[in-house]
Structures are given as C-alpha cells and as structure tokens.
Design a protein around this motif. Structure first.
Motif, PDB file in Angstrom:
ATOM      1  N   TRP A 226       0.778  -1.228   0.000  1.00  0.00           N
ATOM      2  CA  TRP A 226       0.000   0.000   0.000  1.00  0.00           C
ATOM      3  C   TRP A 226       0.815   1.286   0.000  1.00  0.00           C
ATOM      4  O   TRP A 226       0.243   2.359  -0.249  1.00  0.00           O
ATOM      5  CB  TRP A 226      -0.924   0.032   1.219  1.00  0.00           C
ATOM      6  CG  TRP A 226      -1.997  -1.004   1.217  1.00  0.00           C
ATOM      7  CD1 TRP A 226      -2.151  -2.011   2.118  1.00  0.00           C
ATOM      8  CD2 TRP A 226      -3.070  -1.154   0.288  1.00  0.00           C
ATOM      9  NE1 TRP A 226      -3.250  -2.769   1.820  1.00  0.00           N
ATOM     10  CE2 TRP A 226      -3.836  -2.267   0.700  1.00  0.00           C
ATOM     11  CE3 TRP A 226      -3.469  -0.451  -0.854  1.00  0.00           C
ATOM     12  CZ2 TRP A 226      -4.962  -2.694   0.007  1.00  0.00           C
ATOM     13  CZ3 TRP A 226      -4.582  -0.865  -1.541  1.00  0.00           C
ATOM     14  CH2 TRP A 226      -5.322  -1.985  -1.109  1.00  0.00           C
ATOM     15  N   TYR A 227       2.098   1.231   0.283  1.00  0.00           N
ATOM     16  CA  TYR A 227       2.815   2.494   0.452  1.00  0.00           C
ATOM     17  C   TYR A 227       2.813   3.331  -0.817  1.00  0.00           C
ATOM     18  O   TYR A 227       3.061   2.839  -1.917  1.00  0.00           O
ATOM     19  CB  TYR A 227       4.263   2.261   0.888  1.00  0.00           C
ATOM     20  CG  TYR A 227       5.027   3.562   1.005  1.00  0.00           C
ATOM     21  CD1 TYR A 227       4.712   4.477   2.000  1.00  0.00           C
ATOM     22  CD2 TYR A 227       6.027   3.886   0.091  1.00  0.00           C
ATOM     23  CE1 TYR A 227       5.386   5.683   2.102  1.00  0.00           C
ATOM     24  CE2 TYR A 227       6.716   5.092   0.186  1.00  0.00           C
ATOM     25  CZ  TYR A 227       6.387   5.987   1.187  1.00  0.00           C
ATOM     26  OH  TYR A 227       7.049   7.185   1.279  1.00  0.00           O
ATOM     27  N   CYS A 228       2.539   4.625  -0.639  1.00  0.00           N
ATOM     28  CA  CYS A 228       2.550   5.585  -1.741  1.00  0.00           C
ATOM     29  C   CYS A 228       3.166   6.871  -1.211  1.00  0.00           C
ATOM     30  O   CYS A 228       2.622   7.494  -0.293  1.00  0.00           O
ATOM     31  CB  CYS A 228       1.133   5.837  -2.259  1.00  0.00           C
ATOM     32  SG  CYS A 228       1.013   7.170  -3.473  1.00  0.00           S
ATOM     33  N   LYS A 231       0.858   9.950  -1.196  1.00  0.00           N
ATOM     34  CA  LYS A 231      -0.174   9.928  -0.161  1.00  0.00           C
ATOM     35  C   LYS A 231       0.411  10.244   1.210  1.00  0.00           C
ATOM     36  O   LYS A 231      -0.219  10.926   2.020  1.00  0.00           O
ATOM     37  CB  LYS A 231      -0.884   8.573  -0.150  1.00  0.00           C
ATOM     38  CG  LYS A 231      -1.819   8.368  -1.328  1.00  0.00           C
ATOM     39  CD  LYS A 231      -2.623   7.084  -1.195  1.00  0.00           C
ATOM     40  CE  LYS A 231      -3.622   6.953  -2.334  1.00  0.00           C
ATOM     41  NZ  LYS A 231      -4.445   5.726  -2.207  1.00  0.00           N
TER      42      LYS A 231
END
Length: 306
Positions: A226-228, A231
């Motif tokens: 999920w890491y962005c 974001k």
C-alpha cells in the motif's frame, strides 16, 4: 502522539488532552508523568471491572465514556496512541450538520454484499444490536476504493458530546460480545471496531467520512502493498502501527525524510521505541497477559464461528 499534536496540530494543538488508564496494569513511569505535565495532559485512572476486562480493545469505549463524563466541550476526538500528527487535521472539525466523522480506511473484515465471506458475521452483529444489514449505508474504502457496508477504522474519530454516543458505543460493543459469535477470518479481534459504526447508526448520528489524509496507515505489514509516497506527503495524521520499532525504523525515517523532513528530524531525537519498564514490572505484565489470555480462551471456546 501528544507531542506531535502540540507541534503540528494547528488549531487542535492546544486542545485539552486526557489520557485514560482503564484497567489494572503496571504504573506510569515518572518519565511519562513528567511528559504529561510538560505537555499539559490530564490523566485518569480507574479499574474497569467489566466481564470482558481481559480484552484490551474494549478499553476504548470505556475510555471514551470516561472522557465524555470528564470534559464539558461539545466535541470529543478519540485518537489511538500509535498516531502522529504531521499537519493540521482540519477534517475533524464538525459542521453544524454533522455529529460524527471517521475514516473507512480499508475493507479488512468489512462486507461488500451477501456473498462476501464476512457477511454472516455482519448479519449477526446487526441483528443483536437491532439493525438490518441492508440498512447500513455504503461507503468507499480509501485504500482499495471498494464499495462496502459502513465500517470505520477506530484509530481516530470525532463526535458531538451532546449525542451521548459513548454509552451507545459501549452498549453496542457489549451486545456484540454477548452474542458469542466470532468471525471465521478474524475471530473476535475486530468486535470493537465493527461496533463503532453500528453504534453511530443506532444513535442516528449525522456522519461524514474522513479521507485517508487523516488516518494514513503506515507499517511493516502493509508497506509493500500500500505504500505511496505522494499519499504520505499529503497526510495529516499517520497511523504508524509498528513503524517506530527497531525492525522498521530505518524505512520509516527514510520515508519521512522525503515527505515530512521536519517530522523526521524530530522523530530522530526520540529514537526507536523500546520497552524501558523495570524487569519486575515486565514480569507482572507478563503474568497479567497470561491471565487475560486464559480468560479470552474460555470465551472463545463458548463462541460460534460464522
């Protein structure tokens, strides 16, 4: 968490803060008490003697109820201790037409329809608190952008004190626990979190969903998936889970250096999280944990899995 709020919380930076200790455990360290004095934090200790005292997550509704009785302010914000404020969380401010805000972070054990694996668990939870599963509104999760029945992450939420939400929240949790039905995927692990949205609906609160900037999940278990960076850059509240322990510390600091360098510089002064409790208190905590685990096992043996 509290120091980050005081530094980067914007209009929330000087808000009154109450730390609640709702069951028997090891005492606060003098270092913690001094930090509370420095950061202008009140703390409240009481012994929850509930029949489910062994479940740490049920401490949350008891703590919320204690805060509701302690404060006179119109709005109350619950925050887990594993949060960092890295910007002003303006979405927590309730308009005149709103009673409650929280974040639908991800699907997790939420349900997207009657054919979903989690649907039987949700049907039972709704039934025991007097709701129909079809009456739950649809929300879109922040991570997957998936349409699910209303299900909040319990890490941070705000509500109007005048709604007496805390008692409804506690009563809803106890109904779900008393039903002795657990999920085939998560057991009883998310009973309290599932109850959050159900309590909001039982109280007929007017609600709004927070976006991911106000509950950005960041930890070792979800990092690869999920890491962005973008974001994280726009986040106002980080839900860091295990990211400040030694096994993930370097990655955590590296990501903050790129997105929130001022927060990274501050975090470096704190260093890696570690258990500094004296050995005798660690031993007592292990004994308490063993007792609570045995009590939980007895409960789980009496439950039906759906």
């Amino acid at each position: 968490m509290i120091e980050s709020l005081r530094r980067w919380g914007g209009v929330f930076a000087n808000m009154p803060v109450l730390a609640v200790i709702p069951r028997m455990g090891i005492p606060l360290a003098s270092k913690t008490i001094h930090a509370f004095d420095r950061l202008q934090v009140d703390y409240l200790y009481f012994q929850n003697r509930d029949r489910y005292v062994w479940d740490k997550f049920l401490n949350k509704p008891y703590a919320v109820l204690a805060a509701e009785n302690y404060f006179q302010s119109e709005c109350i914000v619950w925050v887990d201790s594993d949060l960092l404020f890295v910007g002003e969380p303006e979405q927590l401010i309730l308009s005149d037409e709103e009673d409650f805000v929280a974040c639908a972070s991800d699907k997790n054990i939420g349900t997207n329809g009657i054919d979903d694996t989690n649907a039987p668990y949700w049907q039972n939870a709704c039934q025991v608190v007097g709701l129909e599963i079809g009456s739950l509104p649809w929300v879109i999760t922040e991570r997957e952008q998936e349409r699910i029945r209303l299900y909040w992450n319990g890490g941070i939420f705000a509500y109007r004190r005048s709604t007496n939400f805390a008692q409804t929240y506690l009563d809803t949790c106890l109904c779900v626990y008393d039903s002795q039905v657990i999920s085939c995927e998560s057991g009883m692990y998310f009973h309290e979190q599932v109850s959050l949205g159900l309590a909001m609906l039982r109280g007929q609160l007017r609600w709004r969903s927070l976006n991911e900037t106000h509950n950005y999940s960041f930890g070792s278990k979800t990092f690869e998936k999920w890491y962005c960076e973008e974001k994280l850059r726009t986040a106002k509240v980080l839900h860091y889970h295990d990211a400040m322990w030694d096994w993930f510390w370097d990655t955590f600091i590296d990501c903050l250096n790129k997105t929130h360098p001022d927060v990274a510089d501050w975090a470096k002064t704190l260093g890696v999280m570690k258990n500094e409790a004296p050995i005798q208190w660690r031993a007592i905590k292990k004994l308490l944990d063993l007792v609570y685990k045995q009590q939980q096992s007895l409960y789980l043996k009496s439950c039906r899995i759906v």
